[in-house]
Design an enzyme around this catalytic site. Structure first.
Site, PDB file in Angstrom:
ATOM      1  N   HIS A 326       0.821  -1.125   0.121  1.00 55.78           N
ATOM      2  CA  HIS A 326      -0.092   0.156  -0.192  1.00 55.78           C
ATOM      3  C   HIS A 326       1.104   1.143  -0.206  1.00 55.78           C
ATOM      4  O   HIS A 326       0.219   2.228  -0.492  1.00 55.78           O
ATOM      5  CB  HIS A 326      -0.895   0.135   1.148  1.00 55.78           C
ATOM      6  N   GLY A 327       1.980   1.057   0.407  1.00 58.36           N
ATOM      7  CA  GLY A 327       2.747   2.449   0.352  1.00 58.36           C
ATOM      8  C   GLY A 327       4.217   2.269   1.166  1.00 58.36           C
ATOM      9  O   GLY A 327       4.288   1.391   2.022  1.00 58.36           O
TER      10      GLY A 327
END
Lengths: 480, 328
Positions: A326-327
């Protein structure tokens, strides 16, 4: 272009009309047209990103063909790893270079060594996390001989860049989507109506629910030091619905748009906030990603087979990697770690495959036990989202500590009335939880159901007109 | 049968729209009103003036601020509004208390500003008057004589009663529907707002009148406004008060300067000729045009805009020779 923008509102009908009325039954021409339209759609963000997706497409196309021709197991493995390294290499560079660089510098500075690694101003290509995984699924399935590689470059390129799901999923498997490019598509009244209805539902969730919840969540999270525990909790609550409305709304628009062109995309969300345990939640949230990790990472690692230690290891790996996907921030890793902690007891007690069916299957209301389970699971999810949303771990812990302080029992300083629209959405989803999506089209309806249907559609359309947040807010998952 | 279902759908659609618009107006679902909520608090200084306990001192810096909701700071925390920011900046420069009497009020027009000015300038005796002018200050009652009547009698002016003739024309019918249906009014405003953002104005309605006929130089409304300004300027000159006028743009329409060509031409033409006043009508201060509005459909200045305006005003004030006597 955003799905809820004027640009897309012009783009979609033009593409639709040309696709069905100009190109009619010419499959090759339709596929080529979809490719051109998809590249136009993607290039609208930034034309420089086109080179990357084109390169990734070429690599996997030729590797797929080479895998079919190659019988030597070592060479086949080499080709597979080549595809994995190139795809993940690009993803790693664009998404994670600065994260690793900064953390290396911090780690070495603990030992008194100062490293001189410069951070780069890297623009993250939109959708790279999604189409990379999509093409990887193709080469992995070809490697395992679950799928014959395509020799039609146009078809393959269209599959990779298919615009409804290019920038934020659902992450489609080649075994499901690729054959649809070889099948003649038929425009039916039912498909078009169903597609439009799903787009409408997605727009409502995005424009009315997500964007308005975003304003409140952003206000609270960005000024968290000024708010009491109760207000911070509200912020987490509204972020919970922001991310759901945003992402599931996008998925609905993507699936609905694909239907307009005769394609069937897989469901990506199945009312996850009605889950009775975390295992069920992860079978209902971002289904395309969680099944991707299950099939291509979790099962190859051994899955839930093997010793206790390997089960625990695999659970942590899968959730932490999912968080990291996700990041590039420790908050996402921690969020994944937290979900692993939630899931582990279920796995170890063999309860992770409970609750496979819809809650309150043949009843209107859930049982007390189910209701309690839903509430507990929901609040566990809300708690985890705090880490997902916070800008750093310090920020997240500051918020958590304030929530679990005496100030939680004070009256919140913000009481947004958008809450009632969230309740409306929850109610609609509850009463239609067995359907593919709340507005799923059925040609056979009683007169009363038709009228209720008319009223619901009218409410959604007017809600979008009256209660849109007046801002073009990007979909959260575009940043991944 | 299909036609019947279609008609039923249209009816349901319109009814649902009407209901939802009314629900939104009654409950303000998105808290839009609170975004530009007006936290009205009478200042201590105004209370002192109203109760005659204010004491004039020789070396005081006294600034009077006039305007409508734009200067008042609708939608932002009061500490960030122009009058407070100017006060802070001047106090830090002069290292002494600066009295700023903020008489800006939401929906004040030019006559209201003049009425406040006339009354409070006698007792407050400002060194400076700063007026935030907005193009819609030309609306409402501008009859100068009514201001004097208000000041003398302190009574409300009753509107003249006009006999309304019964009109059965299509125009009257559409007006009736417009006045009865909240949905029609909502859609009309929404369409006009969207068109405005793209630089288009429909040839009817208040905004069209404001940007076209009302600012015609020989137009009745502008002539009445000019008369009020003539009075204000004359009184400032008579009492040795420096007058600064800041023409405020619509902050959500900074990209659509062309909409205000007539307005700016008339205002510039009038104020630029006036001696002894500082006139600011300059949107070049607002770089990155999207960053100064409360929201896309609301032209009020946000906190950043208030800061930019205040900086510009202080910069202009500092050039003024009158300020030199306060420098230590």
């Amino acid at each position: 272009m955003l799905f809820n923008s004027l640009d897309f509102a012009v783009f979609l009908p033009v593409v639709f009309v040309l696709y069905w009325y100009l190109l009619k039954n010419n499959l090759k021409a339709q596929n080529l047209f979809l490719l051109v339209a998809s590249y136009f759609f993607y290039g609208w963000w930034d034309y420089r990103f086109l080179a990357l997706i084109a390169f990734s497409t070429c690599v996997d196309f030729f590797i797929g063909i080479a895998l079919q021709k190659q019988e030597n197991p070592f060479k086949r493995k080499y080709l597979l790893w080549l595809s994995i390294l190139i795809n993940l290499g690009f993803l790693g560079f664009f998404k994670y270079y600065n994260f690793f660089a900064e953390n290396f510098v911090d780690a070495f500075s603990l030992f008194g060594t100062k490293l001189n690694i410069t951070s780069l101003h890297i623009i993250l290509p939109v959708g790279i996390s999604f189409y990379t995984f999509q093409t990887l699924s193709y080469t992995i399935d070809v490697y395992h001989k679950k799928l014959k590689p395509t020799h039609n470059f146009i078809v393959f390129a269209s599959f990779v860049s298919f615009f409804p799901q290019l920038v934020a999923g659902p992450i489609e498997r080649a075994t499901h989507l690729l054959p649809q490019f070889y099948t003649k598509r038929i425009k039916t009244h039912a498909n078009v109506i169903d597609g439009l209805r799903q787009i409408l539902w997605g727009l409502f969730k995005k424009v009315v629910i997500a964007d308005n919840c975003a304003e409140i969540a952003n206000q609270i999270f960005n000024n968290s030091q000024d708010y009491s525990g109760s207000t911070l909790f509200l912020g987490a609550f509204f972020f919970t619905f922001q991310i759901y409305g945003d992402f599931s709304g996008y998925s609905d628009i993507a699936i609905g748009t694909a239907k307009l062109f005769g394609f069937d995309l897989k469901k990506n969300f199945a009312v996850p906030y009605f889950s009775r345990d975390i295992g069920e939640f992860w079978r209902r949230w971002h289904i395309s990603l969680s099944t991707w990790f299950r099939d291509y990472l979790y099962i190859p690692l051994g899955g839930s087979q093997g010793s206790m230690l390997s089960k625990i290891r695999n659970v942590f790996i899968i959730f932490i990697v999912s968080g990291f996907w996700h990041g590039a921030n420790w908050t996402f890793i921690f969020w994944g770690f937290l979900n692993a902690l939630y899931f582990l007891p279920l796995l170890l007690l063999n309860k992770n495959r409970n609750n496979l069916d819809h809650v309150a299957k043949n009843t209107i209301l859930p049982s007390f036990k189910d209701f309690t389970s839903i509430i507990i699971t929901f609040f566990m999810t809300v708690f985890a989202w705090i880490f997902f949303r916070a800008t750093s771990l310090n920020h997240a812990f500051q918020i958590v500590s304030e929530i679990f302080s005496a100030s939680f029992f004070t009256y919140p300083s913000i009481l947004p009335k958008i809450f009632y629209l969230v309740v409306f959405m929850i109610a609609v989803e509850w009463f239609t939880r067995a359907k593919e999506y709340p507005l799923a089209y059925s040609s056979s309806q009683t007169k009363l159901k038709k009228i209720i249907d008319f009223i619901l559609i009218s409410i959604l359309i007017w809600s979008i007109v009256i209660w849109n947040s007046n801002k073009e807010v990007e979909f959260i998952y575009f940043q991944f | 049968m299909k036609k019947r279902y279609f008609c039923v759908f249209i009816l349901i659609f319109l009814l649902v729209g009407e209901v939802l618009v009314r629900i939104d107006q009654s409950f303000d679902v998105l808290n839009e009103k609170s975004k530009v909520a007006i936290a009205f608090q009478e200042s201590v200084l105004k209370k002192q003036l109203d109760t005659n306990v204010f004491t004039l001192k020789e070396d005081q810096i006294r600034i009077m601020v006039l305007g409508d909701s734009f200067f008042f700071g609708a939608g932002i925390h009061p500490k960030f509004k122009i009058s407070n920011v100017i006060k802070e900046k001047l106090e830090s420069f002069f290292n002494q208390e600066v009295l700023v009497l903020d008489l800006s009020r939401p929906s004040n027009n030019t006559l209201d500003n003049y009425t406040f000015f006339r009354h409070y300038s006698e007792i407050f005796k400002p060194n400076y008057v700063i007026l935030g002018y907005n193009f819609n200050d030309i609306l409402g009652d501008l009859t100068l004589e009514k201001s004097q009547l208000k000041l003398e009698n302190k009574t409300n002016i009753q509107p003249n009663l006009v006999t309304i003739k019964k009109d059965n024309s299509l125009k009257a019918l559409s007006k009736k529907i417009y006045n009865t249906s909240e949905l029609t009014r909502f859609l009309s405003k929404k369409i006009q707002k969207e068109l405005k953002l793209r630089g288009y104005v429909l040839p009817f309605g208040e905004f069209y009148s404001l940007t076209h006929s009302f600012y015609a130089e020989n137009g009745k409304r502008w002539q009445e406004s000019a008369k009020i300004f003539d009075n204000m300027i004359a009184q400032c000159q008579k009492n040795n008060i420096n007058f600064l006028i800041y023409n405020l743009p619509e902050f959500n329409l900074l990209k659509n300067k062309d909409l205000f060509v007539n307005v700016n031409s008339t205002i510039n033409g009038y104020f630029k000729d006036k001696e002894g006043i500082i006139f600011i009508n300059d949107i070049s201060d607002f770089k990155d045009e999207d960053n100064y509005m409360i929201s896309k459909y609301d032209g009020h200045p946000n906190k950043k805009a208030h800061e930019v305006i205040s900086k510009r005003i202080v910069k202009e004030l500092m050039r003024d020779s009158l300020f030199l006597k306060f420098e230590k």
